[in-house]
Design a protein around this motif. Structure first.
Motif, PDB file in Angstrom:
ATOM      1  N   SER A  51       3.709   6.196  -5.154  1.00  9.30           N
ATOM      2  CA  SER A  51       3.726   6.438  -6.598  1.00  9.30           C
ATOM      3  C   SER A  51       2.806   7.586  -7.003  1.00  9.30           C
ATOM      4  CB  SER A  51       3.310   5.168  -7.342  1.00  9.30           C
ATOM      5  OG  SER A  51       4.148   4.088  -7.028  1.00  9.30           O
ATOM      6  N   VAL A  52       1.879   7.952  -6.131  1.00 12.23           N
ATOM      7  CA  VAL A  52       0.916   9.012  -6.464  1.00 12.23           C
ATOM      8  C   VAL A  52       1.605  10.349  -6.751  1.00 12.23           C
ATOM      9  CG1 VAL A  52      -1.042  10.346  -5.607  1.00 12.23           C
ATOM     10  CG2 VAL A  52      -0.973   7.880  -5.263  1.00 12.23           C
ATOM     11  N   PHE A  87       0.825  -1.207   0.000  1.00 19.12           N
ATOM     12  CA  PHE A  87       0.000   0.000   0.000  1.00 19.12           C
ATOM     13  C   PHE A  87       0.863   1.261   0.000  1.00 19.12           C
ATOM     14  CE2 PHE A  87      -2.047   3.347   2.569  1.00 19.12           C
ATOM     15  CZ  PHE A  87      -3.124   3.632   1.749  1.00 19.12           C
ATOM     16  N   LEU A  88       1.941   1.259   0.789  1.00 20.05           N
ATOM     17  CA  LEU A  88       2.839   2.414   0.826  1.00 20.05           C
ATOM     18  C   LEU A  88       3.524   2.622  -0.525  1.00 20.05           C
ATOM     19  CD1 LEU A  88       4.519   2.041   4.340  1.00 20.05           C
ATOM     20  CD2 LEU A  88       2.802   3.720   3.631  1.00 20.05           C
ATOM     21  N   LEU A 120       0.952   4.185  -2.664  1.00 20.40           N
ATOM     22  CA  LEU A 120       0.728   5.551  -2.205  1.00 20.40           C
ATOM     23  C   LEU A 120       1.906   6.446  -2.574  1.00 20.40           C
ATOM     24  CD1 LEU A 120      -1.318   7.260  -0.571  1.00 20.40           C
ATOM     25  CD2 LEU A 120       0.046   6.760   1.461  1.00 20.40           C
TER      26      LEU A 120
END
Length: 520
Positions: A48-49, A42-43, A46
C-alpha cells in the motif's frame, strides 16, 4: 556398499516422496499458518505504500501526466509495475486473495477449538494446591459451598468436587484473539464488496458549468465488475463559484489556506435545488455516494476569430498546472472550425504576472492579482481532430501531426503577455486571439463504496479485540478444604503475566477469608 545405499535397498518405499496429496497438505498448512498470515499482512501493508507515495490514475491523473512529461523513463517503469494503479493491480490482488484464504484457514479451526474449549469444564484441583505458583492457607476459612459462591461472585466459572473447588476465568482472551482474525477477514470482505459493487470517477468542472452523475459525463470512470449505468445515483450539480484563500505575508506566503466550491445540487431530478459548500475534507454525500474536491486550477476565457471574421471558438480553457507554488499553468486552445484553416495556440497563464529583469514575465503569487497570458506559439493547419484518434485537451496535436502545422507566431515574434481584454492579431490575416476573462476549475472524485461502513465497523472490532487479547489473562484458582483449614492456589495460563496476577490472587484470598457479613 555404504550405509545409505543399504538403507535405500532395505526401505525403497520411503523414497517415494510426499506425493501430490502430501504436497497439497503441506502447501495448505503453510498457507494457513499464523506465520504466513503475518507475512501476507505485512506484504499488504508494504504494497500500500506506493499507492500513497506515487500518484494514482484514479485519484490524480494530472500528476501522472506531469510525471510522464518530467521523467518519461521512470513513469514507463511505474506503469509496467502497475504502480499508478496499485490497488487494482494483479500483484496487490494476489496478496489480497492469499491473505483472505490464509485467514479463513486460520479462523475456522480456531473457532472450532474455541467452541470445544467453552464447553470444557475447569480441571479438577490438584492434590497439593500449595505447590502452585501462587498459594495461601486460610485458617477457619469458608465452607466448600461458600468458597464456590464467592468465586462465582468474582465471575469465575466454578466446578466443585469431593473437598475441592476449581475456578477459571479469562476466556475473553481467546474470544478477542478469535474476533481479531474475524475482523481482519471482515475488512477484506468489505474491501472486496467495495471493489465489486462500488465505483470511482473523476471529472473536471469549470465555474458556471454543471455535472450529471452519468457514465458519459466522467473524464475517467472506474466501475466495479457488478456496476452498471443504472447503478449510479442520479444527482446533478453546478459549480457557481470557486474561491481559494492564500497566505499573503510571511515565510509561507502563497500557501493555500482554504478551498471552497459553492455548488447548487439536486439530489434527484425531481428534488429541489440546495446550496452546498464543498471543501477538501468535507465531501458531498448523497445516498452513500461521496463527492470529494481533489484539485483546482485556472481556466482563462478566450475568443478565437478566424480569417473570415467568424468566431471559431469562445469559452474557458482548463490549464494544466506547471508550478504549484505560483499556479503558473500551461494552456492549449484549439479552433477546429476556423476558416480557411484550423488554428491552434500554446499559452502560459500567469495568475500574478510580474516583469523580470531580462524582459520576460513570471507569476509571483498563486492568487489571481494580475492575470496575464503568454502566447508561446500560434499554428495553422490540420490539428488531426477529425481522424478518429483521441487527443488530450492539454496537447496541441500528436508529434507526427505537430510537424506538419504551419507556425504563425513563434519565438521573438510573440508579443508581450496579454491582460484581460487584450488581443493579438495573427499575421497574414489568419485571425485573432482575445483574452476575455478568467474562471477557475475544480476536479472532483465521485466514489461509491458499499464496504466503507462495514470496513470501519470491522476495524473498530479489530482494535477492541486485539486490546482484549493483550490485556486479559487466562487464570485458574483452586480451593481445597481440609477440616478448618482452607488451602488456596492459583496460576495463570498466560505467559509473562504472573506478576500482574499476584495482586489479583491476593484480593481473591481476602474475599475467601472475609467473614459472612463482609461479603456481598
Amino acid at each position: 556398499m555404504s550405509v545409505r545405499e543399504l538403507e535405500r535397498e532395505s526401505s525403497p518405499g520411503k523414497q517415494a516422496g510426499l506425493g501430490a496429496a502430501g504436497w497439497l497438505r503441506w502447501a495448505w498448512r503453510t498457507l494457513t499458518s499464523m506465520k504466513t498470515a503475518l507475512i501476507l499482512l505485512f506484504l499488504l501493508a508494504l504494497g500500500s505504500v506506493p499507492g500513497s507515495l506515487i500518484p494514482q490514475r484514479g485519484v490524480d491523473p494530472d500528476k501522472v501526466a506531469r510525471l510522464y512529461d518530467e521523467s518519461p523513463a521512470l513513469a514507463e517503469w511505474y506503469d509496467r509495475l502497475q504502480l499508478f494503479e496499485v490497488f487494482s493491480s494483479t500483484w496487490f490482488a494476489a496478496i489480497y486473495l492469499l491473505l483472505f484464504t490464509s485467514l479463513i484457514g486460520c479462523v475456522v479451526p480456531r473457532a472450532l477449538t474455541y467452541a470445544r474449549e467453552l464447553r470444557r469444564k475447569p480441571p479438577a484441583a490438584p492434590k497439593n494446591v500449595t505447590k502452585l505458583p501462587h498459594a495461601a492457607v486460610i485458617d477457619g476459612g469458608p465452607s466448600l459451598e461458600e468458597a464456590a459462591r464467592r468465586l462465582r461472585g468474582l465471575r469465575f466459572r466454578v466446578v466443585t468436587g469431593d473437598g475441592w473447588v476449581s475456578a477459571e476465568k479469562g476466556y475473553l482472551r481467546e474470544t478477542g484473539n478469535l474476533f481479531f482474525h474475524v475482523a481482519l477477514l471482515g475488512i477484506l470482505l468489505a474491501i472486496g464488496a467495495g471493489s465489486l459493487y462500488g465505483y470511482r470517477g473523476n471529472v473536471l468542472v469549470v465555474e458556471g458549468d454543471g455535472f450529471a452523475n452519468t457514465v458519459a459525463a466522467y473524464d475517467r470512470f472506474m466501475p466495479g465488475s457488478q456496476v452498471s449505468a443504472e447503478s449510479l445515483q442520479p444527482f446533478t450539480l453546478r459549480l457557481d463559484d470557486f474561491t481559494v484563500s492564500y497566505q499573503v505575508a510571511g515565510e509561507k506566503r502563497g500557501q493555500a489556506l482554504d478551498y471552497t466550491g459553492h455548488l447548487t445540487v439536486n439530489d434527484t431530478p425531481d428534488a429541489p435545488a440546495r446550496d452546498v459548500e464543498l471543501k477538501v475534507n468535507t465531501p458531498l454525500e448523497i445516498d452513500g455516494t461521496q463527492t470529494y474536491l481533489i484539485g483546482n486550477g485556472y481556466a482563462p476565457v478566450f475568443r478565437v476569430t478566424d480569417g473570415k471574421g467568424q468566431v471559431a471558438y469562445e469559452g474557458p480553457v482548463p490549464c494544466l498546472i506547471e508550478d504549484k507554488a505560483t499556479m503558473t499553468s500551461g494552456c492549449v486552445v484549439k479552433a477546429p472550425d476556423a476558416q480557411p484553416s484550423q488554428l491552434g495556440f500554446l499559452l502560459r497563464f500567469l495568475p500574478t504576472s510580474v516583469p523580470l529583469t531580462d524582459g520576460t514575465h513570471a507569476s509571483a503569487f498563486p492568487g489571481e492579482l494580475n492575470p496575464e497570458v503568454q502566447l508561446l506559439g500560434a499554428f495553422s493547419g490540420d490539428l488531426g481532430l477529425r481522424n478518429g484518434q483521441p487527443q488530450s485537451v492539454y496537447e496541441l496535436a500528436p508529434p507526427e501531426t505537430l510537424k506538419k502545422l504551419k507556425p504563425l507566431l513563434m519565438g521573438t515574434a510573440v508579443p508581450k503577455p496579454l491582460a484581460v481584454g487584450q488581443s493579438v492579431e495573427l499575421p497574414g490575416g489568419a485571425g485573432k486571439l482575445e483574452f476575455t476573462g478568467v474562471k477557475q476549475w475544480m476536479t472532483l472524485q465521485v466514489a461509491y463504496d458499499p464496504g466503507r461502513l462495514p470496513a470501519l465497523v470491522f476495524a473498530g472490532l479489530a482494535v477492541v479485540s486485539i486490546a482484549a487479547s493483550l490485556l486479559i489473562r487466562r487464570r485458574r484458582v483452586f480451593v481445597r478444604v481440609k477440616g478448618e483449614t482452607v488451602e488456596v492456589g492459583g496460576l495463570t495460563r498466560t505467559e509473562g503475566s504472573a506478576a500482574g496476577f499476584a495482586e489479583e490472587f491476593a484480593d481473591i484470598v481476602k474475599v475467601l477469608s472475609a467473614g459472612e457479613k463482609d461479603v456481598r
